[in-house]
Design a protein around this motif. Structure first.
Motif, PDB file in Angstrom:
ATOM      1  N   PHE A 149       0.822  -1.213   0.000  1.00 41.43           N
ATOM      2  CA  PHE A 149       0.000   0.000   0.000  1.00 41.43           C
ATOM      3  C   PHE A 149       0.859   1.267   0.000  1.00 41.43           C
ATOM      4  CE2 PHE A 149      -2.908   3.156   1.798  1.00 41.43           C
ATOM      5  CZ  PHE A 149      -4.021   2.947   1.002  1.00 41.43           C
ATOM      6  N   HIS A 151       3.968   1.590  -0.755  1.00 40.28           N
ATOM      7  CA  HIS A 151       4.786   1.651  -1.962  1.00 40.28           C
ATOM      8  C   HIS A 151       3.949   2.168  -3.128  1.00 40.28           C
ATOM      9  CE1 HIS A 151       8.186   0.691  -4.538  1.00 40.28           C
ATOM     10  NE2 HIS A 151       7.388   0.017  -5.346  1.00 40.28           N
ATOM     11  N   GLY A 152       2.708   1.738  -3.184  1.00 43.58           N
ATOM     12  CA  GLY A 152       1.820   2.222  -4.237  1.00 43.58           C
ATOM     13  C   GLY A 152       1.631   3.719  -4.165  1.00 43.58           C
ATOM     14  N   ALA A 153       1.366   4.225  -2.971  1.00 45.74           N
ATOM     15  CA  ALA A 153       1.183   5.672  -2.829  1.00 45.74           C
ATOM     16  C   ALA A 153       2.456   6.412  -3.202  1.00 45.74           C
ATOM     17  CB  ALA A 153       0.779   6.002  -1.388  1.00 45.74           C
ATOM     18  N   CYS A 155       4.881   5.476  -5.198  1.00 44.83           N
ATOM     19  CA  CYS A 155       5.119   5.425  -6.644  1.00 44.83           C
ATOM     20  C   CYS A 155       4.146   6.330  -7.390  1.00 44.83           C
ATOM     21  CB  CYS A 155       5.014   3.991  -7.152  1.00 44.83           C
ATOM     22  SG  CYS A 155       6.417   2.972  -6.673  1.00 44.83           S
ATOM     23  N   MET A 156       2.918   6.408  -6.921  1.00 48.61           N
ATOM     24  CA  MET A 156       1.965   7.301  -7.577  1.00 48.61           C
ATOM     25  C   MET A 156       2.374   8.755  -7.433  1.00 48.61           C
ATOM     26  SD  MET A 156      -1.660   5.425  -6.767  1.00 48.61           S
ATOM     27  CE  MET A 156      -2.680   6.736  -7.439  1.00 48.61           C
ATOM     28  N   THR A 159       4.520  10.012 -10.353  1.00 46.69           N
ATOM     29  CA  THR A 159       3.884  10.336 -11.632  1.00 46.69           C
ATOM     30  C   THR A 159       2.805  11.405 -11.461  1.00 46.69           C
ATOM     31  OG1 THR A 159       2.520   8.372 -11.226  1.00 46.69           O
ATOM     32  CG2 THR A 159       4.329   8.157 -12.792  1.00 46.69           C
ATOM     33  N   ASP A 161       0.252  11.324  -9.465  1.00 48.63           N
ATOM     34  CA  ASP A 161      -1.085  10.786  -9.260  1.00 48.63           C
ATOM     35  C   ASP A 161      -1.439  10.619  -7.780  1.00 48.63           C
ATOM     36  OD1 ASP A 161      -1.523  10.463 -12.090  1.00 48.63           O
ATOM     37  OD2 ASP A 161      -0.109   8.796 -12.003  1.00 48.63           O
ATOM     38  N   TYR A 162      -0.562  11.091  -6.928  1.00 48.02           N
ATOM     39  CA  TYR A 162      -0.851  11.081  -5.488  1.00 48.02           C
ATOM     40  C   TYR A 162      -0.243  12.337  -4.908  1.00 48.02           C
ATOM     41  CZ  TYR A 162      -0.886   9.723  -0.552  1.00 48.02           C
ATOM     42  OH  TYR A 162      -1.093   9.683   0.792  1.00 48.02           O
ATOM     43  N   LEU A 164      -1.615  13.797  -1.681  1.00 42.09           N
ATOM     44  CA  LEU A 164      -2.263  14.108  -0.407  1.00 42.09           C
ATOM     45  C   LEU A 164      -1.276  14.787   0.531  1.00 42.09           C
ATOM     46  CD1 LEU A 164      -4.508  11.005   0.366  1.00 42.09           C
ATOM     47  CD2 LEU A 164      -4.957  13.010  -1.050  1.00 42.09           C
TER      48      LEU A 164
ATOM     49  N   SER B 105       6.338   6.068 -15.528  1.00 44.28           N
ATOM     50  CA  SER B 105       7.340   6.964 -16.107  1.00 44.28           C
ATOM     51  C   SER B 105       6.763   8.365 -16.155  1.00 44.28           C
ATOM     52  CB  SER B 105       7.749   6.486 -17.496  1.00 44.28           C
ATOM     53  OG  SER B 105       7.280   7.339 -18.500  1.00 44.28           O
ATOM     54  N   GLU B 106       7.641   9.322 -16.218  1.00 45.38           N
ATOM     55  CA  GLU B 106       7.173  10.707 -16.117  1.00 45.38           C
ATOM     56  C   GLU B 106       6.596  11.212 -17.422  1.00 45.38           C
ATOM     57  OE1 GLU B 106      10.418  12.654 -13.292  1.00 45.38           O
ATOM     58  OE2 GLU B 106      10.794  10.649 -14.083  1.00 45.38           O
ATOM     59  N   ARG B 108       4.415  10.940 -20.045  1.00 44.14           N
ATOM     60  CA  ARG B 108       3.245  10.198 -20.510  1.00 44.14           C
ATOM     61  C   ARG B 108       2.632  10.915 -21.697  1.00 44.14           C
ATOM     62  NH1 ARG B 108       0.883   7.928 -14.889  1.00 44.14           N
ATOM     63  NH2 ARG B 108      -0.039  10.001 -14.696  1.00 44.14           N
ATOM     64  N   LEU B 113      -3.275   9.751 -16.029  1.00 38.60           N
ATOM     65  CA  LEU B 113      -3.463   8.342 -15.681  1.00 38.60           C
ATOM     66  C   LEU B 113      -4.808   7.820 -16.172  1.00 38.60           C
ATOM     67  CD1 LEU B 113      -2.685   5.776 -14.132  1.00 38.60           C
ATOM     68  CD2 LEU B 113      -3.631   6.828 -12.077  1.00 38.60           C
ATOM     69  N   ILE B 148      -4.331   2.364  -5.183  1.00 38.78           N
ATOM     70  CA  ILE B 148      -3.018   2.481  -4.543  1.00 38.78           C
ATOM     71  C   ILE B 148      -2.442   1.090  -4.296  1.00 38.78           C
ATOM     72  CG2 ILE B 148      -1.857   3.155  -2.403  1.00 38.78           C
ATOM     73  CD1 ILE B 148      -3.740   5.576  -2.268  1.00 38.78           C
ATOM     74  N   PHE B 149      -3.297   0.213  -3.832  1.00 32.32           N
ATOM     75  CA  PHE B 149      -2.832  -1.138  -3.488  1.00 32.32           C
ATOM     76  C   PHE B 149      -2.381  -1.918  -4.723  1.00 32.32           C
ATOM     77  CE2 PHE B 149      -3.296  -5.574  -2.122  1.00 32.32           C
ATOM     78  CZ  PHE B 149      -2.632  -5.527  -0.907  1.00 32.32           C
ATOM     79  N   HIS B 151      -1.603  -0.772  -7.617  1.00 28.49           N
ATOM     80  CA  HIS B 151      -0.465  -0.098  -8.247  1.00 28.49           C
ATOM     81  C   HIS B 151       0.821  -0.436  -7.492  1.00 28.49           C
ATOM     82  CE1 HIS B 151       1.551   2.877 -10.741  1.00 28.49           C
ATOM     83  NE2 HIS B 151       2.070   3.449  -9.666  1.00 28.49           N
ATOM     84  N   GLY B 152       0.735  -0.518  -6.196  1.00 23.74           N
ATOM     85  CA  GLY B 152       1.904  -0.900  -5.394  1.00 23.74           C
ATOM     86  C   GLY B 152       2.396  -2.287  -5.754  1.00 23.74           C
ATOM     87  N   ALA B 153       1.473  -3.234  -5.837  1.00 20.17           N
ATOM     88  CA  ALA B 153       1.874  -4.604  -6.192  1.00 20.17           C
ATOM     89  C   ALA B 153       2.491  -4.640  -7.586  1.00 20.17           C
ATOM     90  CB  ALA B 153       0.668  -5.536  -6.106  1.00 20.17           C
ATOM     91  N   CYS B 155       3.976  -2.240  -9.268  1.00 19.66           N
ATOM     92  CA  CYS B 155       5.296  -1.601  -9.278  1.00 19.66           C
ATOM     93  C   CYS B 155       6.338  -2.485  -8.594  1.00 19.66           C
ATOM     94  CB  CYS B 155       5.242  -0.230  -8.607  1.00 19.66           C
ATOM     95  SG  CYS B 155       4.404   1.021  -9.596  1.00 19.66           S
TER      96      CYS B 155
END
Lengths: 185, 185
Positions: A149, A151-153, A155-156, A159, A161-162, A164, B105-106, B108, B113, B148-149, B151-153, B155
DNA sequence: ATATTATAATAACATATGTTATAAAAAATA
DNA sequence: TATTTTTTATAACATATGTTATTATAATAT
Protein backbone atom coordinates in the motif's frame (compact mmCIF):
# COMPACT_ATOMS: atom_id res chain seq x y z
CA UNK A 1 56.86 18.13 -3.37
CA UNK A 2 53.67 18.17 -5.38
CA UNK A 3 50.65 20.25 -6.18
CA UNK A 4 47.88 20.29 -3.57
CA UNK A 5 44.52 18.78 -4.52
CA UNK A 6 41.79 21.35 -4.85
CA UNK A 7 38.97 19.00 -5.88
CA UNK A 8 38.38 16.28 -3.34
CA UNK A 9 36.50 13.03 -3.69
CA UNK A 10 33.96 14.57 -1.35
CA UNK A 11 33.46 17.53 -3.68
CA UNK A 12 32.73 15.21 -6.56
CA UNK A 13 30.45 12.92 -4.61
CA UNK A 14 28.52 15.88 -3.22
CA UNK A 15 28.07 17.34 -6.68
CA UNK A 16 26.92 13.95 -7.94
CA UNK A 17 24.47 13.61 -5.07
CA UNK A 18 22.98 17.01 -5.85
CA UNK A 19 22.57 16.09 -9.49
CA UNK A 20 21.00 12.75 -8.63
CA UNK A 21 18.60 14.52 -6.31
CA UNK A 22 17.71 17.41 -8.59
CA UNK A 23 17.92 16.03 -12.10
CA UNK A 24 18.13 12.29 -11.63
CA UNK A 25 20.92 9.77 -11.69
CA UNK A 26 20.76 9.28 -15.46
CA UNK A 27 21.61 12.90 -16.18
CA UNK A 28 25.01 12.58 -14.59
CA UNK A 29 27.74 12.52 -17.20
CA UNK A 30 31.44 13.14 -16.81
CA UNK A 31 31.09 16.62 -18.27
CA UNK A 32 27.90 17.75 -16.53
CA UNK A 33 29.25 16.48 -13.24
CA UNK A 34 32.53 18.29 -13.76
CA UNK A 35 30.62 21.50 -14.45
CA UNK A 36 28.59 21.03 -11.29
CA UNK A 37 31.77 20.49 -9.28
CA UNK A 38 33.43 23.44 -10.97
CA UNK A 39 36.30 21.59 -12.54
CA UNK A 40 37.30 19.63 -15.61
CA UNK A 41 36.63 15.93 -16.00
CA UNK A 42 40.11 15.03 -14.87
CA UNK A 43 39.61 15.07 -11.10
CA UNK A 44 36.72 12.62 -11.52
CA UNK A 45 38.93 10.05 -13.22
CA UNK A 46 41.70 10.61 -10.74
CA UNK A 47 39.38 9.63 -7.91
CA UNK A 48 37.24 7.01 -9.65
CA UNK A 49 38.34 4.39 -12.08
CA UNK A 50 35.33 5.15 -14.28
CA UNK A 51 31.81 6.52 -14.16
CA UNK A 52 30.37 3.18 -13.13
CA UNK A 53 32.48 3.13 -9.99
CA UNK A 54 31.23 6.61 -9.15
CA UNK A 55 27.69 5.36 -9.68
CA UNK A 56 28.17 2.58 -7.18
CA UNK A 57 29.56 4.85 -4.52
CA UNK A 58 26.80 7.38 -5.16
CA UNK A 59 24.22 4.66 -4.76
CA UNK A 60 25.64 3.77 -1.34
CA UNK A 61 25.48 7.43 -0.44
CA UNK A 62 21.81 7.55 -1.35
CA UNK A 63 21.10 4.42 0.67
CA UNK A 64 22.71 6.09 3.68
CA UNK A 65 20.79 9.27 3.02
CA UNK A 66 17.52 7.37 3.09
CA UNK A 67 18.57 5.64 6.30
CA UNK A 68 19.32 8.96 7.97
CA UNK A 69 16.12 10.49 6.62
CA UNK A 70 14.10 7.62 7.96
CA UNK A 71 15.80 7.63 11.35
CA UNK A 72 15.25 11.30 11.92
CA UNK A 73 11.69 11.39 10.63
CA UNK A 74 9.42 12.31 13.53
CA UNK A 75 7.15 9.55 14.82
CA UNK A 76 3.81 11.25 15.04
CA UNK A 77 1.62 8.19 15.28
CA UNK A 78 1.02 5.39 17.73
CA UNK A 79 1.25 2.75 15.03
CA UNK A 80 4.69 1.80 13.71
CA UNK A 81 3.28 0.87 10.32
CA UNK A 82 1.72 4.28 9.93
CA UNK A 83 4.97 5.95 10.86
CA UNK A 84 6.80 3.80 8.36
CA UNK A 85 4.36 4.74 5.64
CA UNK A 86 4.47 8.42 6.48
CA UNK A 87 8.24 8.54 6.30
CA UNK A 88 8.41 6.47 3.13
CA UNK A 89 5.77 8.41 1.24
CA UNK A 90 7.19 11.71 2.37
CA UNK A 91 10.63 10.66 1.24
CA UNK A 92 9.22 9.92 -2.20
CA UNK A 93 7.44 13.27 -2.32
CA UNK A 94 10.46 15.25 -1.17
CA UNK A 95 13.09 13.29 -3.09
CA UNK A 96 11.41 11.82 -6.13
CA UNK A 97 14.60 11.23 -8.06
CA UNK A 98 16.30 9.52 -5.15
CA UNK A 99 13.24 7.43 -4.44
CA UNK A 100 13.12 6.36 -8.06
CA UNK A 101 16.73 5.28 -7.89
CA UNK A 102 16.39 3.33 -4.65
CA UNK A 103 12.98 1.78 -4.88
CA UNK A 104 11.69 1.97 -8.43
CA UNK A 105 14.63 1.17 -10.64
CA UNK A 106 16.01 -2.12 -11.80
CA UNK A 107 19.66 -1.55 -11.15
CA UNK A 108 19.94 -1.61 -7.41
CA UNK A 109 23.59 -2.57 -7.57
CA UNK A 110 22.98 -6.03 -6.25
CA UNK A 111 21.11 -4.88 -3.17
CA UNK A 112 17.73 -6.31 -2.26
CA UNK A 113 14.83 -4.17 -1.15
CA UNK A 114 15.49 -5.21 2.41
CA UNK A 115 19.16 -4.28 2.22
CA UNK A 116 18.12 -0.79 1.23
CA UNK A 117 15.29 -0.52 3.69
CA UNK A 118 17.44 -1.52 6.56
CA UNK A 119 20.10 0.91 5.51
CA UNK A 120 23.11 1.07 7.72
CA UNK A 121 21.34 0.34 10.97
CA UNK A 122 18.26 -1.76 10.25
CA UNK A 123 15.85 0.91 11.45
CA UNK A 124 12.83 -0.28 9.54
CA UNK A 125 13.06 -3.87 10.66
CA UNK A 126 13.62 -2.87 14.27
CA UNK A 127 10.56 -0.70 14.15
CA UNK A 128 8.37 -3.29 12.49
CA UNK A 129 9.43 -5.93 14.98
CA UNK A 130 7.67 -3.86 17.59
CA UNK A 131 4.45 -4.09 15.64
CA UNK A 132 3.41 -7.32 17.27
CA UNK A 133 2.99 -5.39 20.50
CA UNK A 134 0.26 -3.37 18.91
CA UNK A 135 -2.37 -6.03 18.57
CA UNK A 136 -1.23 -7.38 15.24
CA UNK A 137 -1.17 -11.16 15.32
CA UNK A 138 0.40 -11.63 11.92
CA UNK A 139 3.09 -8.99 11.55
CA UNK A 140 4.57 -10.39 8.38
CA UNK A 141 1.24 -10.49 6.53
CA UNK A 142 0.56 -7.01 7.83
CA UNK A 143 3.96 -5.86 6.70
CA UNK A 144 3.37 -7.19 3.22
CA UNK A 145 -0.02 -5.54 2.81
CA UNK A 146 1.03 -2.27 4.30
CA UNK A 147 4.18 -2.28 2.28
CA UNK A 148 2.33 -2.81 -0.96
CA UNK A 149 0.00 0.00 0.00
CA UNK A 150 2.59 2.58 0.97
CA UNK A 151 4.79 1.65 -1.96
CA UNK A 152 1.82 2.22 -4.24
CA UNK A 153 1.18 5.67 -2.83
CA UNK A 154 4.86 6.57 -3.03
CA UNK A 155 5.12 5.43 -6.64
CA UNK A 156 1.97 7.30 -7.58
CA UNK A 157 3.49 10.45 -6.19
CA UNK A 158 6.29 10.09 -8.74
CA UNK A 159 3.88 10.34 -11.63
CA UNK A 160 1.82 13.09 -10.05
CA UNK A 161 -1.08 10.79 -9.26
CA UNK A 162 -0.85 11.08 -5.49
CA UNK A 163 -0.50 14.40 -3.73
CA UNK A 164 -2.26 14.11 -0.41
CA UNK A 165 -1.00 16.31 2.39
CA UNK A 166 0.50 14.79 5.50
CA UNK A 167 -2.65 14.79 7.61
CA UNK A 168 -4.64 13.25 4.79
CA UNK A 169 -1.96 10.62 4.39
CA UNK A 170 -2.13 9.86 8.10
CA UNK A 171 -5.86 9.31 7.87
CA UNK A 172 -5.45 7.12 4.82
CA UNK A 173 -2.77 4.99 6.45
CA UNK A 174 -4.67 4.65 9.69
CA UNK A 175 -7.80 3.57 7.87
CA UNK A 176 -5.88 1.04 5.84
CA UNK A 177 -4.01 -0.30 8.81
CA UNK A 178 -7.20 -0.73 10.80
CA UNK A 179 -8.93 -2.32 7.85
CA UNK A 180 -6.16 -4.89 7.47
CA UNK A 181 -5.98 -5.38 11.20
CA UNK A 182 -9.67 -6.20 11.47
CA UNK A 183 -9.20 -9.13 9.14
CA UNK A 184 -6.36 -10.67 11.08
CA UNK A 185 -7.22 -11.00 14.67
CA UNK B 1 6.62 5.15 -62.29
CA UNK B 2 8.53 4.74 -59.05
CA UNK B 3 10.08 2.16 -56.84
CA UNK B 4 7.68 0.21 -54.63
CA UNK B 5 8.01 0.63 -50.86
CA UNK B 6 9.28 -2.48 -49.12
CA UNK B 7 9.36 -1.11 -45.57
CA UNK B 8 6.00 0.14 -44.40
CA UNK B 9 5.13 2.38 -41.49
CA UNK B 10 3.54 -0.70 -39.96
CA UNK B 11 6.81 -2.63 -40.21
CA UNK B 12 8.62 0.11 -38.35
CA UNK B 13 5.98 0.56 -35.70
CA UNK B 14 5.79 -3.18 -35.12
CA UNK B 15 9.55 -3.40 -34.73
CA UNK B 16 9.46 -0.46 -32.33
CA UNK B 17 6.70 -2.07 -30.30
CA UNK B 18 8.68 -5.27 -30.00
CA UNK B 19 11.73 -3.37 -28.83
CA UNK B 20 9.72 -1.36 -26.32
CA UNK B 21 8.23 -4.57 -25.01
CA UNK B 22 11.42 -6.61 -24.87
CA UNK B 23 14.16 -4.12 -24.14
CA UNK B 24 12.35 -0.98 -23.10
CA UNK B 25 11.43 2.23 -24.81
CA UNK B 26 14.74 3.91 -24.02
CA UNK B 27 16.75 1.34 -25.95
CA UNK B 28 15.15 2.32 -29.21
CA UNK B 29 17.53 4.28 -31.40
CA UNK B 30 17.37 4.97 -35.09
CA UNK B 31 20.02 2.37 -35.78
CA UNK B 32 18.84 -0.39 -33.41
CA UNK B 33 15.31 0.06 -34.67
CA UNK B 34 16.45 -0.13 -38.28
CA UNK B 35 18.31 -3.34 -37.51
CA UNK B 36 15.19 -4.79 -35.88
CA UNK B 37 13.13 -3.85 -38.92
CA UNK B 38 15.79 -5.21 -41.25
CA UNK B 39 16.55 -2.00 -43.10
CA UNK B 40 18.66 1.12 -42.94
CA UNK B 41 17.64 4.20 -40.99
CA UNK B 42 16.22 5.89 -44.08
CA UNK B 43 12.75 4.34 -44.11
CA UNK B 44 12.25 5.54 -40.53
CA UNK B 45 12.83 9.14 -41.48
CA UNK B 46 10.74 8.83 -44.57
CA UNK B 47 7.77 7.83 -42.45
CA UNK B 48 8.42 9.90 -39.33
CA UNK B 49 9.68 13.44 -39.13
CA UNK B 50 12.02 12.43 -36.31
CA UNK B 51 12.44 9.90 -33.53
CA UNK B 52 10.26 11.90 -31.16
CA UNK B 53 7.30 11.61 -33.50
CA UNK B 54 7.83 7.88 -33.65
CA UNK B 55 7.89 7.83 -29.85
CA UNK B 56 4.52 9.53 -29.67
CA UNK B 57 2.89 7.15 -32.09
CA UNK B 58 4.45 4.19 -30.32
CA UNK B 59 3.07 5.45 -27.02
CA UNK B 60 -0.44 5.54 -28.48
CA UNK B 61 0.09 2.01 -29.71
CA UNK B 62 1.01 0.88 -26.22
CA UNK B 63 -2.03 2.61 -24.74
CA UNK B 64 -4.21 0.72 -27.20
CA UNK B 65 -2.40 -2.51 -26.41
CA UNK B 66 -3.14 -2.10 -22.73
CA UNK B 67 -6.76 -1.35 -23.52
CA UNK B 68 -7.09 -4.51 -25.57
CA UNK B 69 -5.23 -6.54 -22.95
CA UNK B 70 -7.53 -5.27 -20.26
CA UNK B 71 -10.68 -5.83 -22.27
CA UNK B 72 -9.85 -9.39 -23.11
CA UNK B 73 -8.58 -10.33 -19.66
CA UNK B 74 -10.92 -12.98 -18.24
CA UNK B 75 -13.12 -11.87 -15.35
CA UNK B 76 -12.66 -14.65 -12.85
CA UNK B 77 -14.00 -12.92 -9.79
CA UNK B 78 -17.31 -11.58 -8.57
CA UNK B 79 -15.79 -8.30 -7.52
CA UNK B 80 -14.96 -5.75 -10.23
CA UNK B 81 -12.13 -4.28 -8.16
CA UNK B 82 -10.51 -7.67 -7.84
CA UNK B 83 -10.76 -8.22 -11.56
CA UNK B 84 -9.25 -4.81 -12.19
CA UNK B 85 -6.37 -5.58 -9.89
CA UNK B 86 -5.78 -8.98 -11.38
CA UNK B 87 -5.58 -7.64 -14.91
CA UNK B 88 -3.42 -4.67 -13.95
CA UNK B 89 -0.93 -6.68 -11.91
CA UNK B 90 -0.79 -9.38 -14.52
CA UNK B 91 -0.14 -6.82 -17.22
CA UNK B 92 2.79 -5.50 -15.21
CA UNK B 93 4.14 -9.00 -14.69
CA UNK B 94 3.79 -9.99 -18.33
CA UNK B 95 4.82 -6.66 -19.86
CA UNK B 96 7.11 -4.97 -17.38
CA UNK B 97 8.65 -2.60 -19.90
CA UNK B 98 5.32 -1.51 -21.28
CA UNK B 99 3.90 -1.09 -17.79
CA UNK B 100 6.87 1.04 -16.86
CA UNK B 101 6.28 3.24 -19.86
CA UNK B 102 2.55 3.68 -19.29
CA UNK B 103 2.23 3.84 -15.55
CA UNK B 104 5.58 4.43 -13.94
CA UNK B 105 7.34 6.96 -16.11
CA UNK B 106 7.17 10.71 -16.12
CA UNK B 107 6.75 11.32 -19.77
CA UNK B 108 3.25 10.20 -20.51
CA UNK B 109 3.02 12.42 -23.54
CA UNK B 110 0.49 14.73 -21.95
CA UNK B 111 -1.91 11.97 -21.02
CA UNK B 112 -3.26 11.64 -17.50
CA UNK B 113 -3.46 8.34 -15.68
CA UNK B 114 -7.16 8.22 -16.39
CA UNK B 115 -6.68 8.84 -20.09
CA UNK B 116 -4.44 5.81 -20.20
CA UNK B 117 -6.59 3.66 -17.97
CA UNK B 118 -9.66 4.31 -19.99
CA UNK B 119 -7.79 3.53 -23.16
CA UNK B 120 -9.78 3.75 -26.31
CA UNK B 121 -13.08 2.61 -24.85
CA UNK B 122 -13.20 3.54 -21.17
CA UNK B 123 -13.29 -0.06 -20.00
CA UNK B 124 -11.91 0.51 -16.53
CA UNK B 125 -14.30 3.29 -15.64
CA UNK B 126 -17.29 1.37 -16.99
CA UNK B 127 -16.32 -1.58 -14.88
CA UNK B 128 -15.76 0.40 -11.72
CA UNK B 129 -19.04 2.21 -12.11
CA UNK B 130 -20.68 -1.15 -11.55
CA UNK B 131 -18.94 -1.45 -8.21
CA UNK B 132 -21.66 0.36 -6.35
CA UNK B 133 -23.91 -2.57 -7.04
CA UNK B 134 -21.64 -4.74 -4.99
CA UNK B 135 -22.28 -3.29 -1.58
CA UNK B 136 -19.71 -0.56 -1.75
CA UNK B 137 -21.18 2.69 -0.47
CA UNK B 138 -18.23 4.87 -1.34
CA UNK B 139 -16.92 3.72 -4.71
CA UNK B 140 -14.51 6.59 -5.21
CA UNK B 141 -12.80 6.08 -1.83
CA UNK B 142 -12.69 2.37 -2.57
CA UNK B 143 -11.27 3.03 -5.99
CA UNK B 144 -8.53 5.17 -4.53
CA UNK B 145 -7.50 2.64 -1.90
CA UNK B 146 -7.67 -0.32 -4.21
CA UNK B 147 -5.85 1.58 -6.88
CA UNK B 148 -3.02 2.48 -4.54
CA UNK B 149 -2.83 -1.14 -3.49
CA UNK B 150 -2.81 -2.73 -6.91
CA UNK B 151 -0.46 -0.10 -8.25
CA UNK B 152 1.90 -0.90 -5.39
CA UNK B 153 1.87 -4.60 -6.19
CA UNK B 154 2.37 -3.94 -9.89
CA UNK B 155 5.30 -1.60 -9.28
CA UNK B 156 6.89 -4.05 -6.87
CA UNK B 157 6.75 -6.70 -9.57
CA UNK B 158 8.96 -4.44 -11.71
CA UNK B 159 11.75 -4.55 -9.18
CA UNK B 160 11.32 -8.23 -8.43
CA UNK B 161 9.77 -7.60 -5.03
CA UNK B 162 6.38 -9.08 -5.85
CA UNK B 163 5.98 -12.40 -7.54
CA UNK B 164 2.81 -13.99 -6.24
CA UNK B 165 0.99 -16.39 -8.53
CA UNK B 166 -2.45 -15.61 -9.79
CA UNK B 167 -4.38 -17.51 -7.14
CA UNK B 168 -2.31 -15.93 -4.40
CA UNK B 169 -2.94 -12.53 -5.92
CA UNK B 170 -6.67 -13.24 -5.97
CA UNK B 171 -6.62 -14.07 -2.29
CA UNK B 172 -4.61 -10.98 -1.52
CA UNK B 173 -6.93 -8.72 -3.48
CA UNK B 174 -10.07 -10.26 -2.00
CA UNK B 175 -8.73 -9.85 1.51
CA UNK B 176 -7.80 -6.27 0.88
CA UNK B 177 -11.09 -5.45 -0.78
CA UNK B 178 -13.05 -6.95 2.08
CA UNK B 179 -10.88 -5.19 4.62
CA UNK B 180 -11.51 -1.83 2.99
CA UNK B 181 -15.17 -2.63 2.52
CA UNK B 182 -15.67 -3.40 6.20
CA UNK B 183 -14.61 0.11 7.08
CA UNK B 184 -16.99 1.83 4.72
CA UNK B 185 -20.46 0.51 5.13
C1' DA C 1 65.59 29.70 -7.28
C1' DT C 2 65.31 25.21 -9.45
C1' DA C 3 63.88 20.64 -9.98
C1' DT C 4 60.49 17.32 -9.03
C1' DT C 5 55.97 15.64 -9.11
C1' DA C 6 51.12 15.24 -8.27
C1' DT C 7 47.10 17.84 -9.84
C1' DA C 8 44.19 19.91 -13.10
C1' DA C 9 42.97 21.80 -17.78
C1' DT C 10 42.87 21.19 -22.55
C1' DA C 11 42.75 18.51 -26.33
C1' DA C 12 42.16 14.34 -28.53
C1' DC C 13 40.16 9.78 -29.66
C1' DA C 14 36.55 6.31 -29.85
C1' DT C 15 31.97 5.31 -29.92
C1' DA C 16 26.99 6.30 -30.00
C1' DT C 17 23.14 8.75 -31.73
C1' DG C 18 20.01 11.94 -34.51
C1' DT C 19 19.77 13.60 -38.81
C1' DT C 20 20.86 14.89 -43.62
C1' DA C 21 23.27 14.46 -48.16
C1' DT C 22 24.41 11.62 -51.79
C1' DA C 23 24.32 7.57 -54.47
C1' DA C 24 22.28 3.26 -55.94
C1' DA C 25 18.22 0.50 -57.05
C1' DA C 26 13.79 -0.57 -58.81
C1' DA C 27 9.25 0.22 -60.85
C1' DA C 28 6.46 2.31 -64.36
C1' DT C 29 5.92 4.95 -68.50
C1' DA C 30 7.43 6.92 -72.76
C1' DT D 1 15.16 0.37 -73.91
C1' DA D 2 15.76 4.84 -71.82
C1' DT D 3 13.76 8.16 -68.61
C1' DT D 4 11.68 9.46 -64.62
C1' DT D 5 10.70 9.10 -59.88
C1' DT D 6 10.38 7.19 -55.44
C1' DT D 7 12.52 4.18 -52.22
C1' DT D 8 16.49 2.42 -49.94
C1' DA D 9 21.36 2.16 -48.68
C1' DT D 10 25.66 4.29 -47.78
C1' DA D 11 28.17 7.88 -46.24
C1' DA D 12 28.68 12.01 -43.94
C1' DC D 13 28.01 15.59 -40.35
C1' DA D 14 26.95 17.28 -35.76
C1' DT D 15 26.66 16.47 -31.14
C1' DA D 16 27.12 13.79 -26.86
C1' DT D 17 29.67 10.86 -23.91
C1' DG D 18 33.45 7.90 -21.74
C1' DT D 19 38.08 7.86 -21.49
C1' DT D 20 43.00 8.83 -22.33
C1' DA D 21 47.04 11.71 -23.84
C1' DT D 22 49.28 15.88 -23.46
C1' DT D 23 50.22 20.16 -21.55
C1' DA D 24 50.22 23.53 -17.96
C1' DT D 25 50.20 24.58 -13.00
C1' DA D 26 51.48 24.76 -8.35
C1' DA D 27 53.54 23.00 -4.07
C1' DT D 28 57.59 21.40 -1.87
C1' DA D 29 62.35 19.59 -1.20
C1' DT D 30 66.82 20.64 -2.45
Amino acid sequence: MARKETITKMDILNAAFEMASEEGFEHITARTLAAKAGCSTQPIFRVYRNMEELGEELFEQVVDYFGAYYDSFPRKNDTPFVNLGLAYIRFAQDNPKLFQLLFASEKRHGKSLYDILNGSNGAVVKEINNAKFYGCTNPSAMFMKMWIFIHGAACMSLTGDYDLKEDETITLLEESYNAFLDTMR
